[in-house]
Design an enzyme around this catalytic site. Sequence first.
Site, PDB file in Angstrom:
ATOM      1  N   LYS A 284      47.992  51.600  54.491  1.00 32.76           N
ATOM      2  CA  LYS A 284      46.855  51.013  53.774  1.00 32.76           C
ATOM      3  C   LYS A 284      46.954  49.499  53.907  1.00 32.76           C
ATOM      4  CE  LYS A 284      44.708  51.065  49.138  1.00 32.76           C
ATOM      5  NZ  LYS A 284      44.788  51.607  47.749  1.00 32.76           N
TER       6      LYS A 284
ATOM      7  N   SER B 173      43.745  56.028  42.805  1.00 32.73           N
ATOM      8  CA  SER B 173      43.378  55.732  44.199  1.00 32.73           C
ATOM      9  C   SER B 173      44.122  56.491  45.277  1.00 32.73           C
ATOM     10  CB  SER B 173      43.529  54.244  44.469  1.00 32.73           C
ATOM     11  OG  SER B 173      42.414  53.566  43.986  1.00 32.73           O
TER      12      SER B 173
ATOM     13  N   SER C 111      40.612  53.875  45.842  1.00 30.96           N
ATOM     14  CA  SER C 111      40.436  52.837  46.826  1.00 30.96           C
ATOM     15  C   SER C 111      41.070  53.169  48.187  1.00 30.96           C
ATOM     16  CB  SER C 111      41.057  51.539  46.309  1.00 30.96           C
ATOM     17  OG  SER C 111      42.462  51.690  46.123  1.00 30.96           O
TER      18      SER C 111
HETATM   19  N1  GLN Z   1      39.070  53.481  40.592  1.00 31.61           N
HETATM   20  C1  GLN Z   1      39.981  52.720  39.805  1.00 31.61           C
HETATM   21  C2  GLN Z   1      39.571  51.279  39.803  1.00 31.61           C
HETATM   22  O1  GLN Z   1      38.557  50.992  40.339  1.00 31.61           O
HETATM   23  C3  GLN Z   1      41.385  52.888  40.314  1.00 31.61           C
HETATM   24  C4  GLN Z   1      41.641  52.149  41.565  1.00 31.61           C
HETATM   25  C5  GLN Z   1      43.052  52.288  42.035  1.00 31.61           C
HETATM   26  O2  GLN Z   1      43.763  53.226  41.671  1.00 31.61           O
HETATM   27  N2  GLN Z   1      43.471  51.345  42.834  1.00 31.61           N
HETATM   28  O3  GLN Z   1      40.219  50.430  39.288  1.00 31.61           O
END
Ligand code: GLN
Length: 485
Positions: free
Chosen positions: A76, A175, A151
């Site tokens: 990532k 995410s 994400s």
């Molecule tokens: N969807 C959540 C956010 O927007 C979690 C994102 C994540 O786990 N990086 O913060």
Amino acid sequence: MHNLTIAELIKGLQSKEFSSVELTQHFLDRIATMNPGYNALITVTADQALRDAAEADRRLAAGNAPALCGVPMLHKDIFCTSGVRTSCGSKMLDNFIPPYNATVVENFEQAGAVVLGKTNMDEFAMGSSNETSFYGPVQNPWDTDCVPGGSSGGSAAAVAARLAPGATATDTGGSIRQPAALCGITGLKPTYGRVSRWGMIAFASSLDQGGPMARTAEDCAIMLSCMASFDEKDSTSIDQEVPDYSATLSKDVQGLRVGVPAEYFSEGLNPGTEKAVRAALAELEAQGAEIIDISLPNTGLSVPAYYVIAPAEASANLSRFDGVKYGYRCEDPKDLQDLYTRTRAEGFGEEVQRRILIGTYCLSAGYYDAYYGKAQQVRKLIQQDFERAFATVDVIMGPTCPTPAFKFGSKGDDPVAMYLEDIYTIATNLAGLPGMSVPCGMVDNKPVGLQIIGNYFDEARILNIAHQYQQATDWHNQAPEGVTS
Ligand code: GLN
């Protein structure tokens, strides 16, 4: 070769059925032809990958190859990679080339893995749909009109499309698990402190945790054994021996106590998703597990608490991006103030700016106690819910997310609707517990995930359960149209 799992690739490489150079070239060819349709990778490191693959082949021939020697992998784009752009999905870091590797990247390098490139992601890991990336959205291989989740949507889509057998990812509020569910793959968020955060660009430091994404639990076990380590460079890394997660996969689930929280089957849960998750529970019951109804009464407070704590930490973490030290800098600043404000206004996208505003507000002198202090109290209540539950059950299970993949733009105007996407995953991060998503069914031709939450440092157990489930079911072997041939 792209249909083989990591476990099978390791065997194939060691028995010289194919070389790492052949394997690497095969995945690079797939990436070249298929990635433009998905936008899952934003950087491809073909030359380096082929050099590393040749070196891996030498080590394999010499017979002293480490665990993942010659196996292609993706990172990532939140993990710093020495000499390779690390953008975190943001214009702010579009020109950032780190001079060092994240510990996770280093661990894979030590294990002999070959890095094919870096995956697309929501900007600074903020999002549940990959729509906030500076590099454009990622298409879900199951339905290219739908989001892959976020994400870590690039990592999830790449693994689902078989552009790589595994990819690293991070999970701050869901995410890893949510995109794994939406793309029909397997993903694990470890216990907070299990995987080093050093060199992993910070979003919300008390919640962020790196973990593996692959097609099977067995592959996640192989990846986690390499990813997890004690790291003095991360002050929250925990000095506890890393078990061989592959060694305990074959245990049966006889007598396992599975807690099923009523709150995870709430309004808003898609009926098809619920049916698939209940069927998965029935499968484990048939294998000898005991299903126990439990309650996690403060679940409803987890999203509101998270959207105070995560933005508060993000606003502090992202203050370092100011146009002075590295990253984007605005053109012709008038003075220092102008340099700061225009760099940040131009370099950050809308969602990141929204979070910085919320976080700064929550931390401001007059509101700190009312918002940040209160959210920390709620966080404690959520931890206590889990502590109580784990006094009577071994693991907790439910859906990973409320619905299968949704269409692009369908939640774009409503940040709260997007935030609710993580309603079943966020509490785990607030408590610091490990959680996993495993494919468990299909709704409207789109995959659905079963979530398995374990107690602290119980990764071996949840991987074992997921593996046992995958031995009896075929959902993890389903593939989007056109990717297996
Ligand atoms: N969807 C959540 C956010 O927007 C979690 C994102 C994540 O786990 N990086 O913060």
